[in-house]
Design a protein around this motif. Sequence first.
Motif, PDB file in Angstrom:
ATOM      1  N   TRP A   1       0.856  -1.178   0.000  1.00  0.00           N
ATOM      2  CA  TRP A   1       0.000   0.000   0.000  1.00  0.00           C
ATOM      3  C   TRP A   1       0.896   1.233   0.000  1.00  0.00           C
ATOM      4  CZ3 TRP A   1      -5.401   0.252   0.003  1.00  0.00           C
ATOM      5  CH2 TRP A   1      -5.942   1.532   0.184  1.00  0.00           C
ATOM      6  N   ILE A   2       0.787   2.074  -1.045  1.00  0.00           N
ATOM      7  CA  ILE A   2       1.646   3.256  -1.167  1.00  0.00           C
ATOM      8  C   ILE A   2       0.793   4.454  -1.572  1.00  0.00           C
ATOM      9  CG2 ILE A   2       3.661   4.270  -2.290  1.00  0.00           C
ATOM     10  CD1 ILE A   2       4.628   1.433  -2.938  1.00  0.00           C
ATOM     11  N   ASP A   3       0.719   5.442  -0.680  1.00  0.00           N
ATOM     12  CA  ASP A   3       0.011   6.697  -0.978  1.00  0.00           C
ATOM     13  C   ASP A   3      -1.396   6.460  -1.534  1.00  0.00           C
ATOM     14  OD1 ASP A   3       2.195   8.171  -0.107  1.00  0.00           O
ATOM     15  OD2 ASP A   3       3.083   8.313  -2.108  1.00  0.00           O
ATOM     16  N   GLY A   4      -2.144   5.577  -0.883  1.00  0.00           N
ATOM     17  CA  GLY A   4      -3.539   5.371  -1.254  1.00  0.00           C
ATOM     18  C   GLY A   4      -3.769   4.449  -2.434  1.00  0.00           C
ATOM     19  N   LYS A   5      -2.709   3.855  -2.960  1.00  0.00           N
ATOM     20  CA  LYS A   5      -2.830   2.922  -4.073  1.00  0.00           C
ATOM     21  C   LYS A   5      -2.243   1.570  -3.666  1.00  0.00           C
ATOM     22  CE  LYS A   5      -4.363   6.252  -6.712  1.00  0.00           C
ATOM     23  NZ  LYS A   5      -5.781   6.341  -7.126  1.00  0.00           N
ATOM     24  N   ILE A   6      -2.665   0.516  -4.363  1.00  0.00           N
ATOM     25  CA  ILE A   6      -2.082  -0.810  -4.159  1.00  0.00           C
ATOM     26  C   ILE A   6      -1.090  -1.078  -5.286  1.00  0.00           C
ATOM     27  CG2 ILE A   6      -2.524  -3.294  -4.079  1.00  0.00           C
ATOM     28  CD1 ILE A   6      -5.269  -2.697  -2.931  1.00  0.00           C
ATOM     29  N   TYR A   7       0.145  -1.367  -4.895  1.00  0.00           N
ATOM     30  CA  TYR A   7       1.166  -1.775  -5.861  1.00  0.00           C
ATOM     31  C   TYR A   7       1.245  -3.312  -5.787  1.00  0.00           C
ATOM     32  CZ  TYR A   7       2.936   3.016  -6.471  1.00  0.00           C
ATOM     33  OH  TYR A   7       3.073   4.353  -6.788  1.00  0.00           O
ATOM     34  N   GLY A   8       1.113  -3.968  -6.921  1.00  0.00           N
ATOM     35  CA  GLY A   8       1.083  -5.421  -6.912  1.00  0.00           C
ATOM     36  C   GLY A   8       1.980  -6.052  -7.961  1.00  0.00           C
TER      37      GLY A   8
END
Length: 359
Positions: free
Chosen positions: A282-289
């Motif tokens: 979780w980075i700055d309100g987004k999901i990095y996957g």
Amino acid sequence: MKNRNVFSFILLSILFLSCDDTKKDKSDWFSFNTSVLKSQYNPTEAATLDIVNAKNKTIDSIIFYVNNKKIGKVVGNEPFTFAFANEKLGYQNLKALIYFEKEYVETSYRSELVSNVEPKLLSYSIINIYPHDIKAYTQGLEFHRDTLFEGTGNGEGAGTRTKGKSSLRKTDYKTGKVHQIVELTDDLFGEGITILNNKVYQLTWTSLVGFVYNADNLERIKTFNYTKRIQGWGLCNDGTNLYQTDGTEKIWIMNPETFEMTDYINVYSNIRKITALNELEWIDGKIYGNVYQKDSIAIIDPKTGAIEGIINLSELKKQVTQHPDIDVLNGIAYNPKTKTIFVTGKNWDKMFELKVNFE
């Protein structure tokens, strides 16, 4: 008497078959008008639901459903317009119940809702390269109080010759030194990790169980069962809820106290669903996957599942030591102090600190 019984059986069989045939024939009397439907829509669009009345029957009314949710009713055979704006991305199972001449028939059609966002291909800069344990089959990676936590699998059944134990470990990211390690038993394949309220959550692959540890000393404080029969892949949190991948296009939203799966999103680009989602951050309100086997990272809107950006990291694998046990990119950790991302791979001997360029 015996002959009469045989005759009765045959007669009943014929009658039942006739009824089934009649029912089947009637189901063919009505269908969705596919000439005005598309196989794919996006959330800005609407579908015209129109029923073809092949036998010109007198239709009293039609009730329409999407994914078993009633969306509207028409009198007679009027077309119905349905907007997809509030629907989840993914398959849309359309159904119509047609009431006619004191009977009713059901007909169906399936479409797919894709994202209306075209993902941006983002570039990156390598800030630093650090050593990484070449025997660590990385499954989860996350910073907590300047310490890098890492969850590993044992490699068995995952395309590698490595047969070590799955583990949870604290490491010094600058040196690659392992400060503390807790190993799982041989029957468990460790997967993604995340840290919330000073607790480390760790998944297992197919055992339907996960673990909770004290982040200070890695003491195991709880074992929990999955509330759905899914695989455990990646894990992250937004400060309140956990987000879990299962190898499909789904990301499940989990209550960290009860472990109930409260909701889910389907991850889509503007073309198709994106399956095999793996490690999450979780980075700055987004999901990095991570996308398994793709050596890339997808940036996902956690509200809709739409992919907003792609970071192609395939060049990184060329910079690590090539050996028989090397596997794919996996592991994303965000350092909030440096505002940089740390990535590595399964059995890689290097970890990369990156700055993503959004301009």
